[in-house]
Design a protein around this motif. Sequence first.
Motif: not given
Lengths: 524, 165
Positions: A102-116
């Motif tokens: 995938q080419q993740r721009f908007t979702f580059a950070r999704a799933g990496i850390a605690d979201p808050v």
Amino acid sequence: MVKVYVPQDSTAKALGADAVAAAIQIFAATKGVELELVRNGSRGIFWLEPLVEVETADGRVAYGPVMDDQIDSLLNAGLLDATTDSPLYLGLTEEIPYLARQQRFTFARAGIADPVCLDNYKAQGGYEGLTKALAMNGQAIVDEVKTSGLRGRGGAAFPTGIKWQTVHDAQPTDGETKYIVCNADEGDSGTFADRLAMEADPYQLIEGMTIAGLAVGAEQGYIYLRSEYPDAHRILNEAISRAEAAGYLGENICGSGSKFNLEVRLGAKAYICGEETSLLESLEGKRGMVRAKPPLPAIVGLFGQPTIVNNVLTLAAVPFILAQGAQAYADVGFGRSRGTLAFQLAGNIKRGGLVEVAFGLSLQELLEDFGGGTYTGRRMRAVQVGGPLGAYLPESQWDTPLDYESFAAQQAVLGHGGVVVFDDSVDMSEQARFSMEFCVAESCGKCTPCRIGSTRGVEVIDKIRANQNRDANMELLEDLCETMVDGSLCAMGGMTPFPVMSAVRHFGEDFHRTTADQNEEVSA
Amino acid sequence: MPLTAEQISSTVQASINKLIAKPGALLPILHDIQEVLGYIPPEAVPQIASALNQSSAEIHGVITFYHQFRTHPVGKHNVEICRAEACQAMGSRHLEAHAKSSLGVDYHQTTSDGAIFLEPVYCLGNCACSPSVRIGDRVHARVTPERFDALIDELRTDKLEVLNG
Ligand SMILES: Cc1cc2nc3c(=O)[nH]c(=O)nc-3n(C[C@H](O)[C@H](O)[C@H](O)COP(=O)(O)O)c2cc1C
Ligand code: SF4
Ligand code: FES
């Protein structure tokens, strides 16, 4: 110390992630292993959820799907030592092909850390876009968005920079403010990209809205969130209060003297409230009746003031554009469709999930290379793209490139990027009936062709399915669809005919030859 | 025990007082009342109307426009079955037929033991792992009829514990 990640995303939880997390904690406690358990967002590889990750010296390794009846044996096999000896072992997360391709721009950070966790957000490039925006004037920000070629991700694909320019140039009434409204109603069936963006990376949306506020001089923002997303609601509220506490929202953003406040408002189960003017009515505390345009919401919007209404993904794309530069965004894409689009593989698909890629891939590639065929293993027969108002595509159209113009040429829409797959057990006349039934349930009631036409549509399809005056009723259905297309104020009535007529055109046999009427003919 | 008229009225007033300062306060007020009481009592309508300087007819019109708001008490647990396309593609029509017949109710009805209120919903954003069911604030994925029965059993057992406890 072992660091383990178990997503708190609502699909992961729907598949048992909480039980998995609890089992890991209990195991670590009994074995005396020091554990740091992070409840991260999801990477959107939903077919592998619950996706458990363990940090190693080489990076994070993944296991999935880890169902709650498998977690004990996985733990005993050595999950906390990052064992490679498990059928659920997937190797380094970053190298999972579904993600790596995938080419993740908007979702580059999704799933990496605690979201808050705000510190994590900043450590991963968060708020770099806002920092740049604070050093620019409003017009320069608008110009940057224009240059990126970003088009609205909510469905209509309107150029975002042009919308922002209109709001930038418009004046609010004395003593009032302009508004930034985020359309988080995500009503389209088969879509979950907004949900994922809000649950996995809420600050990105908050940052995008703050930049929009600076660009056009708006001091108040609202996120209109569908009430079907309670997890997103909780996460957004938590992120907003932390951003306020850190000075990223409020009366004096980062000491710049600029003001921007943000509030989440809940919808109340009404599909039509995703339409922007209906949404504004709803935010004002009214019935969600669609407003005639003009005036455009950009000029007379929320509480009568100039208002940007943008989809979650549109606003979430903005921090990247500001941080990396408009050109970096515009450099990928196809024709007039620039940047990336978040496709959502859904329904009867083996590998369902979020696929963010540059425009231009073909639907076939998406279905096969990413999707891996149907979940049931049967033949794939129909694919509905773009939500409940999108056309059903037969196999002959699956080579269509995924960009706005190519789809329009096929009388189809990309919409919000939802791709819903059906196998060959589907009855397309039943699907056509549902499209009409959905319009009956969700029409705001303002126009007769939409309100009455859809009710008639259900009746006519019922007659066709019962083989009553079939030819005459097929003609009637076509006429009815034409009337709805021509006489409806918005796309609810105006596009319901798309799925209906695509079913008739491409899957006509489901409207004509049922086993029941063949038997009838034989006995006659 | 059902609430007295006075208790209802003071609950409604508390929601109004808490939220009336917000621009476009009506939906937040309705959500808050339904959250506390489980429904919007008819006697709340004139009370909200006078607080917002609107007519009762206008308030009523808003309440009935949205599928979420209900005007009478319903079962203890809200069970919503997704009826939308991605779930259809994975057998939700079969699931909804099973749910209705096993619970003995249609949509918008409460089971005779008062435990379950069954509602349709159009998409829960769980479309990659459908069919989807929402119970309270929790979504459940890949729900087969058997899984549905197990979930309902859990709810009913909870209810017994509450009654006994
Ligand atoms: C019936 C109907 C439903 C819609 N639902 C949504 C929705 O759920 N989310 C969304 O962002 N846009 C939705 N739209 C599109 C909005 O009207 C509007 O175009 C969009 O919010 C503009 O934002 P964008 O330019 O960023 O796409 C819908 C439109 C119609 C006609
Ligand atoms: S087309 Fe339907 S939903 Fe749209 S304004 Fe007309 S009646 Fe309302
Ligand atoms: S269509 Fe059922 S969860 Fe989206």
